[in-house]
Design an enzyme around this catalytic site. Structure first.
Site, short mmCIF file in Angstrom:
data_model
loop_
_atom_site.label_atom_id
_atom_site.label_comp_id
_atom_site.label_asym_id
_atom_site.label_seq_id
_atom_site.Cartn_x
_atom_site.Cartn_y
_atom_site.Cartn_z
N GLU A 270 -1.20 25.59 56.37
CA GLU A 270 -0.98 26.47 57.53
C GLU A 270 -0.46 25.67 58.72
OE1 GLU A 270 -4.24 29.14 58.46
OE2 GLU A 270 -3.55 29.32 60.53
N LYS B 107 -13.29 31.47 60.48
CA LYS B 107 -12.13 31.14 59.62
C LYS B 107 -11.37 29.98 60.25
CE LYS B 107 -7.74 31.49 58.08
NZ LYS B 107 -6.60 30.71 58.58
N ASP C 213 -15.15 20.15 47.24
CA ASP C 213 -14.97 21.51 46.74
C ASP C 213 -14.99 22.49 47.92
OD1 ASP C 213 -15.41 24.04 45.70
OD2 ASP C 213 -16.88 23.41 44.22
N HIS D 258 1.56 28.67 67.77
CA HIS D 258 1.62 29.00 66.35
C HIS D 258 3.06 29.30 65.92
CE1 HIS D 258 -0.34 30.05 62.65
NE2 HIS D 258 0.46 31.08 62.56
C1 MEV Z 1 -5.81 31.11 62.37
O1 MEV Z 1 -5.73 30.52 61.10
C2 MEV Z 1 -7.16 30.83 62.99
C3 MEV Z 1 -7.44 31.53 64.31
O2 MEV Z 1 -7.23 32.94 64.18
C4 MEV Z 1 -8.86 31.23 64.67
C5 MEV Z 1 -9.41 32.02 65.84
O3 MEV Z 1 -8.92 33.11 66.13
O4 MEV Z 1 -10.37 31.51 66.44
C6 MEV Z 1 -6.49 31.06 65.37
#
Ligand code: MEV
Length: 442
Positions: A86, A283, A299, A396
């Site tokens: 990513e 996440k 893992d 991003h």
């Molecule tokens: C993207 O992979 C992860 C984010 O969405 C985490 C977050 O919103 O804190 C940028």
């Protein structure tokens, strides 16, 4: 198109597997065979290693392997290896590392290192009778029966820490567990734990059979359902934290330090109370954790499962990180449950994993836990910092620009044009396509 099942696929050579696949599924697209071959490794020894990691391999699936430098962790300056596809993850980690380097860096504490596993069994017997048998006979026998398996681990300072009988009959008729805790020192310990547990199951069966206090019917009712480690390790926790005075929290987005601290803390609070946000928040944390987990041959499915189970341990899914502002001090931390190893598994086999561990100064399992928690915390700091200031898309999409351009088949010259074009603009998919079409039309 209807397909026919294949017999003995695993016994076919790699080339025969590919031939069968292409003929069966993609007869019109034979160029895929070339793609599979392009991803083979020319160096036969590396390819052989990969082929033997898993079954039915027909190629390799590469991941980008990047480095996030400048991580000051417990006084040591480290460059973190990150295997992740990513865009922005490595960049965000590097940026967060740099932000904290002159504020004392990241501090970590190992809270505990206990791993768990269970023998799940069904036994139609009075719970007090089973408990008596467990306390006065079985427990000792279980420890004796596993002595040969635990010998090496005991020599390394680990082994079985405790075994308890858990009465689960209120949840499921006649359901009991042998719940064991383990110290697996520098290994993740899955094979060790599972071997011990399988021996527990066997010993339980044998000892019940011998026991005079149980009736023939009771003995006949015993069923060992399964012996397996738990990937939920709420007693294998590392804490990583950063802190500084509010005056030091300078953000370059133009808002004041106080406003930044307040907005940041509020974003963490929202993740603490709102599961929808907590899921995305966690996440993002796991973006950082998993990238290092993979690079160090561990893992990531286990670390993911554990982190999310822990985040929901109180019955409501919540944030893994926390933030306070007290007496002008901003403090941000994570309590991460994580079970990893630096010996066994891929660690002695995969050349890049060996490199990652060497780069990190050959850490112990506990030191690796610390590094992973820091990587997760840094990632979360980076994400929240963007979210509460410029928004996430600016950084991003800048990274994603190259993915879009590659999809469009842009030349190097065209890519350079886009870097200049978007210097002072936010990248959007729509804008890239529209500028690309204009450029090509010229
Ligand atoms: C993207 O992979 C992860 C984010 O969405 C985490 C977050 O919103 O804190 C940028």
């Amino acid at each position: 198109m209807n397909h026919t099942p294949v017999e003995g696929f695993s016994k076919l050579s790699k080339q025969r597997k590919i031939d069968w696949l292409i003929n069966e599924y993609l007869p019109e697209d034979r160029h895929y065979e070339q793609i599979l071959q392009q991803y083979w490794n020319e160096d036969g020894t590396i390819q052989k290693l990969h082929d033997e990691f898993s079954e039915n391999t027909i190629s390799n699936f590469y991941m980008p392997y990047g480095i996030a430098p400048n991580f000051l962790i417990d006084g040591k300056l480290l460059a973190l290896p990150m295997a992740v596809e990513e865009s922005s993850v490595v960049a965000a980690a590097s940026k967060a590392a740099k932000f904290w380097i002159d504020k004392g860096g990241f501090k970590t504490t190992i809270i505990n290192t206990k791993k768990l596993g269970h023998t799940h069994f069904i036994f139609d017997v009075e719970p007090h009778k089973m408990l008596h048998f467990f306390n006065f006979k079985l427990k000792k026998k279980l420890l004796e029966a596993t002595e040969d398996i635990t010998k090496n681990m005991r020599n390394r300072g680990g082994g079985i820490l405790n075994i308890r009988l858990i009465d689960k009959t209120a949840d499921l008729e006649n359901y009991f567990q042998l719940k064991a805790s383990f110290d697996t020192v520098d290994s993740m310990g899955a094979n060790f734990i599972n071997s011990c547990l399988e021996r527990f199951g066997k010993t339980l069966k044998e000892e019940v059979e011998k026991e005079e206090d149980f009736t023939r019917e009771e003995k006949a009712s015993l069923q060992i359902v399964m012996n397996i480690l738990s990937n939920f390790t709420p007693d294998c926790i590392v804490r990583a934290e950063v802190s500084c005075k509010i005056e030091e929290l300078k953000d370059d987005s133009g808002i004041s330090n106080e406003e930044f601290a307040t907005k940041f803390k509020r974003a963490v609070t929202i993740a603490e109370i709102e599961p929808y946000r907590a899921t995305t928040h966690n996440k993002g944390i796991m973006n950082g954790v998993d990238a290092v987990v993979i690079a160090t041959g561990n893992d990531f499915r286990a670390t993911e499962a554990c982190a999310h189970a822990y985040a929901a341990r109180d019955g409501k899914y919540s944030s893994l990180t926390h933030c306070t502002i007290d007496n002008g001090i901003f403090r941000f931390w994570i309590d991460l449950p994580i079970s990893v190893g630096v010996v066994g598994g891929l660690t002695n086999l995969h050349p890049l994993v060996k490199f990652s561990l060497a780069l990190l100064g050959k850490p112990s399992a506990q030191e690796l836990m610390s590094i992973l928690a820091v990587s997760g915390l840094a990632q979360n700091f980076g994400a929240l910092r963007s979210l509460v200031t410029t928004g996430i898309q600016k950084g991003h999409m800048k990274m994603h620009l190259f993915n879009i351009l590659n999809q469009l088949g842009a030349t190097e010259e065209e890519k350079n044009h886009f870097v200049t074009y978007f210097k002072d603009k936010t990248v959007t998919h729509h804008e890239v396509i529209s500028e690309f079409n204009k450029m090509r039309a010229k």
